[in-house]
Design a protein around this motif. Structure first.
Motif, PDB file in Angstrom:
ATOM      1  N   HIS A 172       0.840  -1.216   0.000  1.00 46.15           N
ATOM      2  CA  HIS A 172       0.000   0.000   0.000  1.00 46.15           C
ATOM      3  C   HIS A 172       0.871   1.259   0.000  1.00 46.15           C
ATOM      4  O   HIS A 172       0.578   2.238  -0.704  1.00 46.15           O
ATOM      5  CB  HIS A 172      -0.919  -0.019   1.230  1.00 46.15           C
ATOM      6  CG  HIS A 172      -1.750   1.229   1.348  1.00 46.15           C
ATOM      7  ND1 HIS A 172      -2.790   1.504   0.503  1.00 46.15           N
ATOM      8  CD2 HIS A 172      -1.657   2.287   2.212  1.00 46.15           C
ATOM      9  CE1 HIS A 172      -3.335   2.663   0.822  1.00 46.15           C
ATOM     10  NE2 HIS A 172      -2.642   3.156   1.868  1.00 46.15           N
ATOM     11  N   GLU A 173       1.941   1.224   0.796  1.00 51.34           N
ATOM     12  CA  GLU A 173       2.841   2.378   0.843  1.00 51.34           C
ATOM     13  C   GLU A 173       3.528   2.585  -0.499  1.00 51.34           C
ATOM     14  O   GLU A 173       3.691   3.721  -0.960  1.00 51.34           O
ATOM     15  CB  GLU A 173       3.881   2.177   1.946  1.00 51.34           C
ATOM     16  CG  GLU A 173       4.769   3.401   2.159  1.00 51.34           C
ATOM     17  CD  GLU A 173       5.692   3.257   3.355  1.00 51.34           C
ATOM     18  OE1 GLU A 173       6.598   4.114   3.484  1.00 51.34           O
ATOM     19  OE2 GLU A 173       5.518   2.305   4.145  1.00 51.34           O
ATOM     20  N   ILE A 174       3.911   1.470  -1.156  1.00 55.23           N
ATOM     21  CA  ILE A 174       4.539   1.575  -2.489  1.00 55.23           C
ATOM     22  C   ILE A 174       3.562   2.198  -3.478  1.00 55.23           C
ATOM     23  O   ILE A 174       3.932   3.070  -4.284  1.00 55.23           O
ATOM     24  CB  ILE A 174       5.008   0.197  -2.979  1.00 55.23           C
ATOM     25  CG1 ILE A 174       6.205  -0.283  -2.134  1.00 55.23           C
ATOM     26  CG2 ILE A 174       5.384   0.246  -4.453  1.00 55.23           C
ATOM     27  CD1 ILE A 174       6.648  -1.697  -2.457  1.00 55.23           C
ATOM     28  N   ASP A 175       2.308   1.775  -3.425  1.00 52.43           N
ATOM     29  CA  ASP A 175       1.301   2.317  -4.348  1.00 52.43           C
ATOM     30  C   ASP A 175       1.102   3.815  -4.109  1.00 52.43           C
ATOM     31  O   ASP A 175       0.984   4.602  -5.059  1.00 52.43           O
ATOM     32  CB  ASP A 175      -0.028   1.577  -4.158  1.00 52.43           C
ATOM     33  CG  ASP A 175       0.047   0.118  -4.616  1.00 52.43           C
ATOM     34  OD1 ASP A 175       0.995  -0.207  -5.371  1.00 52.43           O
ATOM     35  OD2 ASP A 175      -0.815  -0.677  -4.198  1.00 52.43           O
ATOM     36  N   THR A 176       1.072   4.172  -2.836  1.00 52.18           N
ATOM     37  CA  THR A 176       0.909   5.598  -2.496  1.00 52.18           C
ATOM     38  C   THR A 176       2.098   6.415  -2.991  1.00 52.18           C
ATOM     39  O   THR A 176       1.945   7.499  -3.572  1.00 52.18           O
ATOM     40  CB  THR A 176       0.766   5.768  -0.973  1.00 52.18           C
ATOM     41  OG1 THR A 176      -0.379   5.029  -0.524  1.00 52.18           O
ATOM     42  CG2 THR A 176       0.596   7.238  -0.602  1.00 52.18           C
ATOM     43  N   LEU A 177       3.295   5.872  -2.762  1.00 52.20           N
ATOM     44  CA  LEU A 177       4.513   6.571  -3.206  1.00 52.20           C
ATOM     45  C   LEU A 177       4.591   6.650  -4.727  1.00 52.20           C
ATOM     46  O   LEU A 177       5.068   7.645  -5.289  1.00 52.20           O
ATOM     47  CB  LEU A 177       5.749   5.859  -2.650  1.00 52.20           C
ATOM     48  CG  LEU A 177       5.979   5.994  -1.141  1.00 52.20           C
ATOM     49  CD1 LEU A 177       7.098   5.054  -0.690  1.00 52.20           C
ATOM     50  CD2 LEU A 177       6.312   7.434  -0.775  1.00 52.20           C
ATOM     51  N   THR A 178       4.120   5.594  -5.392  1.00 51.56           N
ATOM     52  CA  THR A 178       4.142   5.594  -6.860  1.00 51.56           C
ATOM     53  C   THR A 178       3.247   6.705  -7.396  1.00 51.56           C
ATOM     54  O   THR A 178       3.600   7.405  -8.370  1.00 51.56           O
ATOM     55  CB  THR A 178       3.682   4.230  -7.397  1.00 51.56           C
ATOM     56  OG1 THR A 178       4.565   3.214  -6.912  1.00 51.56           O
ATOM     57  CG2 THR A 178       3.683   4.224  -8.910  1.00 51.56           C
ATOM     58  N   ALA A 179       2.083   6.885  -6.755  1.00 55.66           N
ATOM     59  CA  ALA A 179       1.193   7.980  -7.161  1.00 55.66           C
ATOM     60  C   ALA A 179       1.866   9.330  -6.901  1.00 55.66           C
ATOM     61  O   ALA A 179       1.781  10.255  -7.727  1.00 55.66           O
ATOM     62  CB  ALA A 179      -0.130   7.874  -6.412  1.00 55.66           C
ATOM     63  N   GLN A 180       2.522   9.430  -5.738  1.00 60.12           N
ATOM     64  CA  GLN A 180       3.241  10.670  -5.419  1.00 60.12           C
ATOM     65  C   GLN A 180       4.346  10.938  -6.437  1.00 60.12           C
ATOM     66  O   GLN A 180       4.573  12.072  -6.864  1.00 60.12           O
ATOM     67  CB  GLN A 180       3.829  10.583  -4.013  1.00 60.12           C
ATOM     68  CG  GLN A 180       2.808  10.627  -2.897  1.00 60.12           C
ATOM     69  CD  GLN A 180       3.445  10.518  -1.530  1.00 60.12           C
ATOM     70  OE1 GLN A 180       4.680  10.482  -1.407  1.00 60.12           O
ATOM     71  NE2 GLN A 180       2.627  10.446  -0.492  1.00 60.12           N
TER      72      GLN A 180
END
Length: 242
Positions: A100-108
């Motif tokens: 989930h953190e990777i997905d959030t960072l990818t969006a960022q």
């Protein structure tokens, strides 16, 4: 007894020196108050300010690009670390949290990359604007500098000419043989604000000082002036060499 008229030729030479002195001083004043030079210097001041603004804008744009690049790198570093953690395995709950953190960072990162592209585009526009305007601003600066240099060269020449004429005048005054006539001359020359022609030739019925063509009667009266009296123009009072 020597007639004061005998000193008129020397006085005429002194008038020539005084006239040239006035011309030199008038030209120097004209140069010192030149509207053209003042206008060019004002343009130069504006050009310098505009050039500094362009340089500042480019520096700010470059800083924005660098900051955007650092932000993309920072987010990517976090993604890389989380990906490494994910690859090491763990409980299902931990792995879901990491993903989930990777997905959030990818969006960022996507938003940061968009901001980076915008910063780069803006920097290119700023650079193009700078490259287009700087030659014009430098030309304005060069034109003003050239005008000032030209003015200063002429002012220097006029200063030398003024010094030479002043010295010549002093010599002529010291050698003048009729102090009373010299005093009359100076009084006429400096009357009404100064700059008047105080001695001139009377030729062809015309006063060389004011240009007045005298009537036959006035011309005859001048011609018949007693030898011990210096003829004067009835219009401007200049001393006349008849």
């Amino acid at each position: 007894m020597t007639s004061p008229r005998s000193a008129l030729p020397a006085l005429l030479e002194l008038q020539s020196v005084d006239s040239r002195l006035l011309t030199v001083m008038a030209r120097a004043k004209e140069l010192q108050t030149s509207e053209r030079v003042a206008s060019l210097m004002a343009r130069r001041t504006q050009a310098i300010a505009a050039a500094r603004a362009l340089e500042t804008a480019q520096q700010e744009a470059e800083r924005a690009v660098a900051e955007a690049e650092r932000e993309v790198t920072r987010i990517q570093d976090r993604i890389d670390k989380d990906t490494e953690r994910l690859n090491h395995g763990g409980s299902a709950k931990d792995l879901m949290g990491i993903q989930h953190e990777i997905d959030t960072l990818t969006a960022q990162r996507g938003r940061a990359e968009d901001a980076q592209l915008q910063a780069m585009d803006h920097a290119e526009e700023v650079t193009a604007d700078r490259d287009r305007k700087l030659p014009l601003l430098r030309a304005a600066d060069a034109e003003a500098r050239a005008a000032v240099a030209e003015r200063d060269v002429e002012l220097s020449r006029l200063k030398e000419e003024h010094a030479r004429l002043t010295a010549e005048r002093s010599t002529r005054v010291s050698e003048f043989t009729d102090p009373a006539l010299l005093s009359r001359y100076d009084g006429l020359r400096t009357a009404r604000g100064g700059g008047r022609i105080a001695v001139a030739r009377f030729e062809n019925g015309t006063c060389g000082a004011c240009g007045t063509r005298l009537s036959p009667a006035d011309a005859a009266a001048l011609t018949n002036t007693p030898p011990q009296t210096v003829p004067q123009c009835p219009e401007c009072s200049a001393l006349l060499l008849v």
